[in-house]
Write an enzyme that holds these catalytic residues in place. Structure first.
Site, PDB file in Angstrom:
ATOM      1  N   ARG A   1      -9.885  -8.565  13.639  1.00  0.00           N
ATOM      2  CA  ARG A   1      -8.888  -7.456  13.425  1.00  0.00           C
ATOM      3  C   ARG A   1      -7.689  -7.870  14.096  1.00  0.00           C
ATOM      4  NH1 ARG A   1      -8.440  -3.090  16.346  1.00  0.00           N
ATOM      5  NH2 ARG A   1     -10.552  -2.862  17.126  1.00  0.00           N
TER       6      ARG A   1
ATOM      7  N   TYR B   1       9.709   3.493  -4.813  1.00  0.00           N
ATOM      8  CA  TYR B   1       8.278   3.630  -5.449  1.00  0.00           C
ATOM      9  C   TYR B   1       7.304   4.572  -5.073  1.00  0.00           C
ATOM     10  CZ  TYR B   1       3.531   2.250  -5.083  1.00  0.00           C
ATOM     11  OH  TYR B   1       2.188   2.262  -5.376  1.00  0.00           O
TER      12      TYR B   1
ATOM     13  N   ASP C   1      12.348  -3.190   1.133  1.00  0.00           N
ATOM     14  CA  ASP C   1      11.258  -3.353   0.447  1.00  0.00           C
ATOM     15  C   ASP C   1      11.858  -4.478  -0.722  1.00  0.00           C
ATOM     16  OD1 ASP C   1       9.136  -3.565  -1.515  1.00  0.00           O
ATOM     17  OD2 ASP C   1       8.632  -1.341  -1.400  1.00  0.00           O
TER      18      ASP C   1
ATOM     19  N   LYS D   1       2.117  -8.381  -5.534  1.00  0.00           N
ATOM     20  CA  LYS D   1       2.916  -8.527  -6.479  1.00  0.00           C
ATOM     21  C   LYS D   1       3.253 -10.058  -6.564  1.00  0.00           C
ATOM     22  CE  LYS D   1       2.557  -4.008  -6.972  1.00  0.00           C
ATOM     23  NZ  LYS D   1       1.401  -3.455  -6.280  1.00  0.00           N
TER      24      LYS D   1
END
Ligand code: PLP
Length: 386
Positions: free
Chosen positions: A53, A106, A177, A202
């Site tokens: 982690r 978004y 972003d 993406k």
């Protein structure tokens, strides 16, 4: 090195007998034989990994590579773009403050602000970032400015350079972003932004086969984002990190092809039956044309949108006739896909809010892939004919 070469080589440190392609390290934990050694690694005084982690070699390579490409000091890879955004926002604005955000955000980001930030005491001002006077009026005393390089779905391009200058003058952190542009086409830190995030799901991944996020910026901010991501357990798994890095290696050639194809499709779309409007930042007549030409000189990536006369039923009719292009509610893959913002990215908005943004019942967003442009254009033309 130029960005195209950096995309191929960034993040690795090859020595004699190193594997050329990175090994996939799936272990959850590493073995230690010396308590001082473990202590030094856990404190970050020595390189190494101890628990999955906290860190992992594949994740670390991806973080370094994206940071290098964006020209950042440090990077953090997370389990999704939303996790990267959340960690970066809280690192830059850790206490309730005013957030000035583009009103064309978004939908998932809008939902995060409404359902998580506002109830925690943050005040969010949604502003048209294309209107620099409106930005100037909203930014004084703000704790964070949040923008997207290319807006979703109508592909506007705010003047990141001017906004960054205003934010810097007032000491307000500016987070961008950069998902739609990728670090090949735009590097917001070079324009004055404080930090950048990506949905690596993406273009960075590029093959519609992973979910991941990356945030990059100064060592202090990214260190704070990393500490939170580790505490809340939003760090990225090794295989998705491995895939994302593999995707990154071809980012430059893909972005060039995506950019050429989307502009070709947008131009052709204007003449197609039933198309009321085509949206692309570099389309002659686009409201963003001048800014996009300056900030995205190598192309604007693969995103475009169009408004179809006849609303939802016309969209459904076109969809059922498309042969090559498929409906899929994501973007940035090698294949051309369409999405319908009303029920996908913008479903959390009211019809009135969507109308104010210019998202109509006929708006279709296209993630233009890397197929031959003629095949993509022909598919839409036949689906919209008659
Ligand atoms: N930012 C933008 C511009 C996006 O399009 C998306 C997803 O569609 C996200 C952030 C969220 O990324 P993820 O789905 O990887 O969490």
């Amino acid at each position: 090195m130029k960005p195209s070469s950096r995309a191929v080589h960034a993040g690795r440190d090859l020595k004699a007998r190193s594997p050329l392609a990175p090994d996939l390290s799936t272990t959850a934990v590493h073995v230690y034989t010396d308590l001082d050694d473990y202590d030094a690694v856990a404190k970050g005084e020595r390189p190494g990994h101890y628990y999955g982690r906290n860190s992992n070699s594949n994740r670390e390579m991806l973080e370094k590579a994206v940071a290098e490409l964006e020209g950042a000091e440090a990077g953090l890879a997370t389990a999704s773009g939303m996790a990267a955004l959340h960690s970066a926002m809280l690192a830059l604005a850790p206490r309730p403050a005013t957030i000035v955000a583009t009103r064309e955000l978004y939908g998932g980001t809008m939902a995060l602000l409404r359902h998580d930030f506002e109830p925690a005491g943050y005040e969010v001002h949604f502003v048209d970032l294309g209107d620099l006077d409106a930005v100037r009026g909203a930014i004084d005393g703000a704790g964070l400015v949040l923008a997207e390089t290319i807006t979703n779905p109508l592909c506007g391009v705010p003047d990141l350079e001017a906004i960054a200058a205003m934010a810097r003058e007032r000491g307000v952190p500016f987070l961008v972003d950069n998902t739609f542009a990728s670090p090949i086409l735009c590097r917001p830190l070079e324009l004055g932004a404080t930090a950048v995030m990506h949905s690596a799901t993406k273009y960075i991944g590029g093959h519609s086969d992973l979910v991941a996020g990356v945030a990059v910026g100064g060592a202090g901010a990214i260190g704070a984002a990393r500490a939170r991501s580790v505490r809340t357990g939003t760090t990225l798994g090794p295989f998705d990190a491995w895939l994302a890095l593999r995707g990154l290696r071809t980012l430059d050639v893909r972005m060039r092809r995506h950019s050429d194809n989307s502009l070709a499709l947008a131009r052709a779309m204007r003449a197609m039956a039933g198309v009321a409007r085509a949206h692309h930042p570099l389309l002659e007549g686009s409201p963003s044309f001048a800014v996009a030409t300056r900030l995205l000189p190598q192309g604007a990536g693969g995103m475009m949108a169009f408004d179809l006369e006849g609303g939802r039923s016309a969209v459904q009719r076109m969809m059922s006739r498309l042969r090559l292009v498929v409906f899929a509610a994501s973007l940035g893959g090698v294949e051309t896909t369409i999405s319908y913002p009303e029920i996908t990215s913008h479903r959390s908005l009211t019809p009135q809010e969507r109308a104010e943004l210019g998202v109509t019942p006929g708006t279709v967003r296209v993630s233009v892939g890397i197929e031959d442009a003629d095949d993509i254009i022909d598919d839409f033309a036949q689906a919209l004919s008659a």
